[in-house]
Design an enzyme around this catalytic site. Structure first.
Site, PDB file in Angstrom:
ATOM      1  N   GLU A 104       0.547  -1.422  -0.054  1.00 12.90           N
ATOM      2  CA  GLU A 104      -0.364  -0.151  -0.148  1.00 12.90           C
ATOM      3  C   GLU A 104       0.778   1.284   0.119  1.00 12.90           C
ATOM      4  O   GLU A 104       2.066   1.017   0.707  1.00 12.90           O
ATOM      5  CB  GLU A 104      -0.346   0.027   1.394  1.00 12.90           C
ATOM      6  CG  GLU A 104      -1.932  -1.294   1.260  1.00 12.90           C
ATOM      7  CD  GLU A 104      -2.393  -1.245   2.895  1.00 12.90           C
ATOM      8  OE1 GLU A 104      -2.904  -0.080   3.802  1.00 12.90           O
ATOM      9  OE2 GLU A 104      -2.161  -2.552   3.624  1.00 12.90           O
ATOM     10  N   CYS A 123       3.030   8.526   1.960  1.00 14.43           N
ATOM     11  CA  CYS A 123       3.804   7.292   2.388  1.00 14.43           C
ATOM     12  C   CYS A 123       3.723   6.110   1.496  1.00 14.43           C
ATOM     13  O   CYS A 123       2.820   6.028   1.646  1.00 14.43           O
ATOM     14  CB  CYS A 123       2.587   7.169   3.555  1.00 14.43           C
ATOM     15  SG  CYS A 123       3.103   5.853   4.479  1.00 14.43           S
ATOM     16  N   CYS A 130       6.146  -7.061   7.187  1.00 12.00           N
ATOM     17  CA  CYS A 130       6.540  -6.226   7.523  1.00 12.00           C
ATOM     18  C   CYS A 130       6.988  -8.348   8.843  1.00 12.00           C
ATOM     19  O   CYS A 130       5.773  -8.653   9.992  1.00 12.00           O
ATOM     20  CB  CYS A 130       6.535  -5.879   8.860  1.00 12.00           C
ATOM     21  SG  CYS A 130       7.444  -4.975   9.640  1.00 12.00           S
ATOM     22  N   CYS A 136       4.437  -6.061  15.294  1.00 14.29           N
ATOM     23  CA  CYS A 136       4.264  -4.637  16.499  1.00 14.29           C
ATOM     24  C   CYS A 136       2.649  -5.623  16.877  1.00 14.29           C
ATOM     25  O   CYS A 136       1.893  -5.610  15.835  1.00 14.29           O
ATOM     26  CB  CYS A 136       3.984  -3.443  16.311  1.00 14.29           C
ATOM     27  SG  CYS A 136       5.846  -3.409  16.064  1.00 14.29           S
ATOM     28  N   CYS A 191      -0.301  -2.958  14.684  1.00 18.10           N
ATOM     29  CA  CYS A 191      -0.110  -3.230  13.578  1.00 18.10           C
ATOM     30  C   CYS A 191      -0.781  -3.458  12.610  1.00 18.10           C
ATOM     31  O   CYS A 191      -0.254  -4.527  12.824  1.00 18.10           O
ATOM     32  CB  CYS A 191       1.633  -2.139  13.181  1.00 18.10           C
ATOM     33  SG  CYS A 191       2.088  -2.117  11.386  1.00 18.10           S
ATOM     34  N   SER A 204      10.840   6.356   8.923  1.00 18.82           N
ATOM     35  CA  SER A 204      10.086   5.499  10.200  1.00 18.82           C
ATOM     36  C   SER A 204      11.513   4.708   9.581  1.00 18.82           C
ATOM     37  O   SER A 204      10.450   3.169   9.396  1.00 18.82           O
ATOM     38  CB  SER A 204       9.153   6.099  10.304  1.00 18.82           C
ATOM     39  OG  SER A 204       8.576   5.790  11.210  1.00 18.82           O
ATOM     40  N   LEU A 210       9.193   4.050  18.935  1.00 25.54           N
ATOM     41  CA  LEU A 210       9.181   4.082  20.305  1.00 25.54           C
ATOM     42  C   LEU A 210       7.636   3.853  21.111  1.00 25.54           C
ATOM     43  O   LEU A 210       8.689   3.127  21.201  1.00 25.54           O
ATOM     44  CB  LEU A 210       9.684   5.664  20.450  1.00 25.54           C
ATOM     45  CG  LEU A 210      10.297   5.690  22.073  1.00 25.54           C
ATOM     46  CD1 LEU A 210      11.322   4.781  22.788  1.00 25.54           C
ATOM     47  CD2 LEU A 210      10.644   7.408  23.206  1.00 25.54           C
ATOM     48  N   HIS A 211       7.236   4.727  21.208  1.00 31.10           N
ATOM     49  CA  HIS A 211       5.712   4.335  21.354  1.00 31.10           C
ATOM     50  C   HIS A 211       5.846   2.940  22.758  1.00 31.10           C
ATOM     51  O   HIS A 211       4.456   3.308  23.403  1.00 31.10           O
ATOM     52  CB  HIS A 211       5.192   2.852  20.848  1.00 31.10           C
ATOM     53  CG  HIS A 211       5.168   3.062  19.126  1.00 31.10           C
ATOM     54  ND1 HIS A 211       4.882   4.364  18.855  1.00 31.10           N
ATOM     55  CD2 HIS A 211       5.454   2.712  18.053  1.00 31.10           C
ATOM     56  CE1 HIS A 211       4.640   4.517  17.241  1.00 31.10           C
ATOM     57  NE2 HIS A 211       5.248   3.320  16.428  1.00 31.10           N
ATOM     58  N   ASN A 228      -5.124   3.838  14.749  1.00 31.95           N
ATOM     59  CA  ASN A 228      -5.976   4.050  14.185  1.00 31.95           C
ATOM     60  C   ASN A 228      -6.515   2.373  14.091  1.00 31.95           C
ATOM     61  O   ASN A 228      -5.613   1.368  14.098  1.00 31.95           O
ATOM     62  CB  ASN A 228      -5.393   3.756  13.031  1.00 31.95           C
ATOM     63  CG  ASN A 228      -5.812   5.388  12.114  1.00 31.95           C
ATOM     64  OD1 ASN A 228      -6.429   5.826  11.990  1.00 31.95           O
ATOM     65  ND2 ASN A 228      -4.769   6.064  11.642  1.00 31.95           N
ATOM     66  N   CYS A 232      -1.090   1.327   8.630  1.00 31.27           N
ATOM     67  CA  CYS A 232      -0.499   0.568   7.754  1.00 31.27           C
ATOM     68  C   CYS A 232      -1.167  -1.086   7.767  1.00 31.27           C
ATOM     69  O   CYS A 232      -1.598  -0.947   9.380  1.00 31.27           O
ATOM     70  CB  CYS A 232       0.568   1.029   8.737  1.00 31.27           C
ATOM     71  SG  CYS A 232       1.851  -0.076   8.598  1.00 31.27           S
TER      72      CYS A 232
HETATM   73  N1  SAH Z   1       8.028  -0.356  10.554  1.00 28.78           N
HETATM   74  C1  SAH Z   1       8.351   1.485  10.321  1.00 28.78           C
HETATM   75  C2  SAH Z   1       7.601   2.117   9.523  1.00 28.78           C
HETATM   76  C3  SAH Z   1       6.491   1.575   8.979  1.00 28.78           C
HETATM   77  S1  SAH Z   1       5.134   2.009  10.615  1.00 28.78           S
HETATM   78  C4  SAH Z   1       8.182   1.620  11.980  1.00 28.78           C
HETATM   79  O1  SAH Z   1       7.716   1.076  12.749  1.00 28.78           O
HETATM   80  O2  SAH Z   1       8.842   2.942  12.004  1.00 28.78           O
HETATM   81  C5  SAH Z   1       4.045   3.515  10.698  1.00 28.78           C
HETATM   82  C6  SAH Z   1       4.474   4.496  11.930  1.00 28.78           C
HETATM   83  O3  SAH Z   1       2.944   3.788  11.489  1.00 28.78           O
HETATM   84  C7  SAH Z   1       4.319   3.858  13.539  1.00 28.78           C
HETATM   85  O4  SAH Z   1       5.163   4.576  13.633  1.00 28.78           O
HETATM   86  C8  SAH Z   1       3.878   2.965  13.327  1.00 28.78           C
HETATM   87  O5  SAH Z   1       4.740   2.474  14.743  1.00 28.78           O
HETATM   88  C9  SAH Z   1       2.272   3.941  12.811  1.00 28.78           C
HETATM   89  N2  SAH Z   1       0.896   2.383  13.302  1.00 28.78           N
HETATM   90  C10 SAH Z   1       1.550   1.424  12.609  1.00 28.78           C
HETATM   91  N3  SAH Z   1      -0.281   0.579  13.273  1.00 28.78           N
HETATM   92  C11 SAH Z   1      -0.572   1.598  13.515  1.00 28.78           C
HETATM   93  C12 SAH Z   1      -1.716   1.980  14.325  1.00 28.78           C
HETATM   94  N4  SAH Z   1      -2.543   1.355  13.345  1.00 28.78           N
HETATM   95  N5  SAH Z   1      -2.232   3.384  14.315  1.00 28.78           N
HETATM   96  C13 SAH Z   1      -1.550   3.995  14.528  1.00 28.78           C
HETATM   97  N6  SAH Z   1      -0.337   4.330  13.920  1.00 28.78           N
HETATM   98  C14 SAH Z   1       0.773   3.084  14.023  1.00 28.78           C
END
Ligand code: SAH
Length: 370
Positions: free
Chosen positions: A102, A116, A123, A127, A130, A205, A229-230, A304, A347
């Site tokens: 996407e 984006c 992946c 996470c 995600c 990122s 970081l999260h 999201n 994502c």
């Molecule tokens: N793998 C890389 C880039 C892809 S994700 C990374 O981890 O940074 C891009 C961003 O979207 C990351 O910060 C990820 O944590 C965030 N992300 C993933 N799923 C999400 C969701 N459901 N809601 C909000 N942000 C999300």
């Protein structure tokens, strides 16, 4: 002089057309360097749709290239959806082997636009929040497959006299797990004789791969670095990001500090704010402590919701209270405005929704976008 980006582009396009290499392609077709430059320029700067439309090339060469399968596109749009407010367009692209990725175009106020893009199909980092991470890893994309997602939206914007002003590697995949192809894609995006997007307008990122952050610090480029970081502590971060067991918070922060020392460039920290997981006052204080005194910026991201994760986003009032704790500690903080929620633009969401009935509508949607 040809650019490294041009060599990468010719080589990968030639290989997809079945040639052994870019050199073999040039030799077999008797293409002089200026012809290669014309091809590259037509695809990356003039954004020509197909080889046939490139009028600087002789007709017989265009016919030969077409018959040999030399194509400008490596990603085929199967679905293009636009949000109701028309500010967000999301594309699902099919690769030559049937895998899908996407990319999303966001059109902000003024003439600012952000695309984006994805760097991998799937992946491996899993996470918890995600959707892509939950689906697992398939393969790396090539530099050209990454670049062509941007090319698609640049062509679409050109029909409305607009341009891409920013690109973020925040689609599917972990860019630093596909490091070399991502750096080549950056060269393709940046090349002044080709696509020509300034380095400062590109952001990578990462989930936080420490060795690659160190390598990136040594690239001598002005591309922005964002860290997912999260969570501010190992216990919290490992619970939602398995990668933290490999590269814990202290190691990650050490790599970021070394990056700033070496490059004098700011690091952006992404923080998806999740109810009951990382949104309490203690987390905000711990995050502020990690950030304070460095050239760092926090981007709080409203979650999201995805159907496959039992997580909930934090409400606006709590997000504001969390942001205030950071502000009061002097940490530059912004709250990201969610876009494209009605088209599942987070994502992995569109791919997760791909169904035969959606596919049936694809041709019409693509026609609209073109
Ligand atoms: N793998 C890389 C880039 C892809 S994700 C990374 O981890 O940074 C891009 C961003 O979207 C990351 O910060 C990820 O944590 C965030 N992300 C993933 N799923 C999400 C969701 N459901 N809601 C909000 N942000 C999300």
């Amino acid at each position: 002089m040809t650019s490294v980006a041009q060599d990468v582009w010719i080589d990968q396009k030639a290989r997809s057309a079945g040639y052994a290499s870019g050199e073999a392609f040039a030799r077999e077709l008797g293409l002089k360097p200026y012809r290669l430059a014309q091809l590259y320029r037509a695809a990356t700067r003039e954004l020509a749709e197909t080889v046939d439309t490139v009028s600087v090339l002789p007709l017989d060469l265009r016919a030969t290239l077409a018959s040999r399968g030399f194509a400008f596109e490596s990603v085929e749009p199967v679905i293009v959806q636009r949000s109701n407010d028309e500010q967000t367009s999301k594309g699902l692209f099919r690769l030559h082997d049937g895998n899908e990725v996407e990319a999303v175009l966001m059109e902000h106020w003024g003439d600012r636009t952000t695309v984006c893009i994805s760097s991998q199909a799937g992946c491996a980092y899993a996470c918890a929040f995600c959707s892509t991470g939950q689906a697992g890893y398939t393969r790396n994309l090539s530099a050209v497959e990454i670049f062509d997602q941007a090319r698609f939206f640049a062509r679409e914007l050109a029909t409305r006299e607009k341009k891409i002003t920013n690109i973020v590697f925040m689609g599917q995949g972990e860019p630093f797990a596909n490091y070399d192809a991502v750096m080549d894609a950056v060269r393709l995006l940046n090349d002044p004789s080709g696509f020509g997007l300034g380095q400062r307008h590109i952001t990578i990122s990462t989930v936080g791969l420490v060795p690659q952050i160190a390598a990136f610090a040594g690239e001598g480029i002005q591309v922005n670095l964002a860290i997912s970081l999260h969570a501010p502590t190992d216990a919290q971060r490992s619970a939602i990001m398995p990668v933290n067991r490999r590269y814990p918070v202290a190691d990650l922060m050490g790599a970021c500090a070394a990056y700033v020392d070496k490059t004098r460039r700011k690091v952006f920290f992404e923080y998806v704010i999740l109810e009951g997981v990382n949104d309490d006052d203690a987390s905000a204080a711990a995050l502020a402590k990690l950030m304070r005194g460095h050239l760092y910026h926090v981007n709080l991201i409203p979650y999201n919701a995805t159907p496959d994760a039992p997580l909930r986003g934090t409400g606006d009032t709590r997000v504001r209270a969390f942001a205030k704790i950071l502000d009061d500690s002097g940490v530059p903080t912004t709250v990201r405005t969610p876009m494209g929620r009605d088209i599942a633009a987070a994502c992995g969401q569109l791919r997760a929704e791909t169904q035969p009935k959606v596919r049936a509508a694809a041709a019409a949607a693509v026609a609209v976008a073109r």
